[in-house]
Design a protein around this motif. Structure first.
Motif, PDB file in Angstrom:
ATOM      1  N   GLN A  40       0.800  -1.216   0.000  1.00 50.61           N
ATOM      2  CA  GLN A  40       0.000   0.000   0.000  1.00 50.61           C
ATOM      3  C   GLN A  40       0.837   1.272   0.000  1.00 50.61           C
ATOM      4  OE1 GLN A  40      -3.243  -0.330  -0.411  1.00 50.61           O
ATOM      5  NE2 GLN A  40      -3.009  -2.566  -0.289  1.00 50.61           N
ATOM      6  N   GLN A  41       2.133   1.189   0.223  1.00 53.92           N
ATOM      7  CA  GLN A  41       2.944   2.397   0.323  1.00 53.92           C
ATOM      8  C   GLN A  41       4.258   2.207  -0.423  1.00 53.92           C
ATOM      9  OE1 GLN A  41       3.546   3.097   4.484  1.00 53.92           O
ATOM     10  NE2 GLN A  41       4.951   1.399   4.753  1.00 53.92           N
ATOM     11  N   ALA A  42       4.900   3.327  -0.753  1.00 60.34           N
ATOM     12  CA  ALA A  42       6.129   3.308  -1.561  1.00 60.34           C
ATOM     13  C   ALA A  42       7.312   2.779  -0.776  1.00 60.34           C
ATOM     14  CB  ALA A  42       6.423   4.716  -2.085  1.00 60.34           C
ATOM     15  N   ASP A  43       7.455   3.219   0.476  1.00 60.27           N
ATOM     16  CA  ASP A  43       8.570   2.760   1.316  1.00 60.27           C
ATOM     17  C   ASP A  43       8.204   1.384   1.846  1.00 60.27           C
ATOM     18  OD1 ASP A  43      10.783   2.502   2.801  1.00 60.27           O
ATOM     19  OD2 ASP A  43      10.429   4.204   4.136  1.00 60.27           O
ATOM     20  N   ASN A  44       8.603   0.345   1.123  1.00 62.95           N
ATOM     21  CA  ASN A  44       8.071  -0.992   1.370  1.00 62.95           C
ATOM     22  C   ASN A  44       8.596  -1.640   2.638  1.00 62.95           C
ATOM     23  OD1 ASN A  44       6.516  -0.850  -0.866  1.00 62.95           O
ATOM     24  ND2 ASN A  44       7.972  -1.869  -2.204  1.00 62.95           N
TER      25      ASN A  44
ATOM     26  N   LEU B  86      -3.696  -0.278  14.302  1.00 62.32           N
ATOM     27  CA  LEU B  86      -2.260  -0.411  14.100  1.00 62.32           C
ATOM     28  C   LEU B  86      -1.724   0.853  13.476  1.00 62.32           C
ATOM     29  CD1 LEU B  86      -1.741  -4.068  12.761  1.00 62.32           C
ATOM     30  CD2 LEU B  86      -1.284  -3.174  15.054  1.00 62.32           C
ATOM     31  N   ILE B  87      -0.570   1.296  13.978  1.00 62.73           N
ATOM     32  CA  ILE B  87       0.080   2.510  13.458  1.00 62.73           C
ATOM     33  C   ILE B  87       1.391   2.097  12.789  1.00 62.73           C
ATOM     34  CG2 ILE B  87       1.052   4.759  14.068  1.00 62.73           C
ATOM     35  CD1 ILE B  87      -0.797   4.767  16.508  1.00 62.73           C
ATOM     36  N   VAL B  88       1.601   2.598  11.586  1.00 63.76           N
ATOM     37  CA  VAL B  88       2.842   2.357  10.849  1.00 63.76           C
ATOM     38  C   VAL B  88       3.839   3.454  11.221  1.00 63.76           C
ATOM     39  CG1 VAL B  88       3.916   2.118   8.587  1.00 63.76           C
ATOM     40  CG2 VAL B  88       1.585   1.296   8.960  1.00 63.76           C
ATOM     41  N   CYS B  89       4.982   3.053  11.744  1.00 64.23           N
ATOM     42  CA  CYS B  89       6.002   4.027  12.149  1.00 64.23           C
ATOM     43  C   CYS B  89       7.341   3.650  11.533  1.00 64.23           C
ATOM     44  CB  CYS B  89       6.137   4.086  13.677  1.00 64.23           C
ATOM     45  SG  CYS B  89       6.576   2.502  14.431  1.00 64.23           S
ATOM     46  N   LYS B  90       8.193   4.631  11.368  1.00 66.29           N
ATOM     47  CA  LYS B  90       9.516   4.375  10.780  1.00 66.29           C
ATOM     48  C   LYS B  90      10.383   3.653  11.777  1.00 66.29           C
ATOM     49  CE  LYS B  90       9.696   8.230   7.532  1.00 66.29           C
ATOM     50  NZ  LYS B  90      10.469   9.419   7.082  1.00 66.29           N
ATOM     51  N   LYS B  91      11.317   2.838  11.187  1.00 71.20           N
ATOM     52  CA  LYS B  91      12.270   2.142  12.049  1.00 71.20           C
ATOM     53  C   LYS B  91      13.237   3.127  12.690  1.00 71.20           C
ATOM     54  CE  LYS B  91      12.278  -2.382   9.768  1.00 71.20           C
ATOM     55  NZ  LYS B  91      13.092  -3.400   9.093  1.00 71.20           N
TER      56      LYS B  91
END
Length: 289
Positions: free
Chosen positions: A246-250, A284-289
């Motif tokens: 669903q997003q570019a940064d896979n 659920l929240i998508v967060c950067k590593k």
């Protein structure tokens, strides 16, 4: 080093001087090959090893019959023969010497021209071979580049097919969940026969419900919110794969819950949603590593 004469070459090959001189002279001074053929034909001659005595006569005519190299090398010998020929007058001797010199110059010029032509032909051949070698190298490089491009195309096509299989699986799961969810609504809408109320004292304690599905609300990095249903027994890795598509940064992200706050680890990816406390629904929240 001076170029070896035909006579010296034959002597180097093991023939005696007398045989070599006689073979070269009587074969018309046309080279070593002709002289050797003459020796084979006259091998049984009894006077084969006797010294060769050139016939007396017009020395200029003899010079004209010789090859270019032999004529030049025998210039002094022919000149000597002209001087020693008592049958000629002084004027005739001078005339033959002059013609002999002109003949020698002509032969030398012809030899130089042949050498130039041979050098030009060798240079042309060398350039031709160089061009052919360059073309072969270019062809090999082009074939190698085509092979690399074909391998990359196959890898890219296989990657696209793998992603397409994942998408198809997700779509099938969606269709199955939609079909099941729609059947549940219809079942709820269907009237059921009324049953007499059971006295409170005789009712059994409620059984804890087992949920087969998990409804997740997912918040992406750009703020987009998605709602998707998964099987409660599916692993968290399936949710992660769904987010990747669903997003570019896979790959560069983690999944977490806000309350209670928890960032899921790589080990959690192998656990079912039910075990992680995400059933029947969660955010659920998508967060950067």
């Amino acid at each position: 080093m001076a170029e070896m004469t035909a006579l010296e070459s034959m002597m180097e090959m093991g023939f005696s001087r007398n045989r070599a001189e006689k073979a070269l002279a009587l074969s018309g001074n046309e080279g070593i090959e002709k002289a050797m053929d003459w020796l084979m034909e006259h091998e049984d001659d009894p006077n084969l090893d006797e010294p060769y005595i050139p016939p007396q006569g017009n020395a200029l005519g003899m010079a004209e019959k010789t090859g270019t190299g032999e004529a030049e090398l025998n210039f002094e010998e022919n000149s000597s023969q002209i001087q020693q020929n008592t049958a000629l007058s002084e004027e005739e001797k001078k005339e033959q010497l002059r013609r002999l010199e002109e003949l020698m110059k002509q032969r030398q010029q012809e030899r130089e021209e042949r050498e130039k032509k041979d050098e030009i032909n060798r240079e042309k051949q060398r350039r031709k071979q160089g061009q052919e070698l360059t073309m072969i190298r270019q062809k090999l490089q082009e074939e190698e580049m085509r092979k690399i491009a074909e391998d990359r195309r196959k890898e890219k096509l296989e990657d696209i097919r793998a992603k397409q299989r994942v998408r198809e699986k997700i779509e099938r799961d969606k269709a199955e969940r939609a079909l099941k969810f729609g059947g549940g609504v219809m079942a709820m809408a269907t009237p059921t026969p009324s049953t007499p109320a059971i006295p409170q004292s005789t009712q059994t304690p409620p059984v804890k419900r087992e949920y087969d599905e998990c409804r997740l609300q997912i918040r992406l990095l750009d703020g987009t919110q998605l709602t998707q249903s998964f099987k409660s027994r599916e692993q968290l890795a399936a949710v992660r794969l769904y987010v990747q598509l669903q997003q570019a940064d896979n790959d560069n992200f983690n999944l977490m819950t806000s309350f209670p706050r928890k960032v899921f680890s790589e080990e959690d990816m192998e656990k079912p949603l039910q075990e992680l406390g995400l059933v029947p629904s969660a955010v659920l929240i998508v967060c950067k590593k």
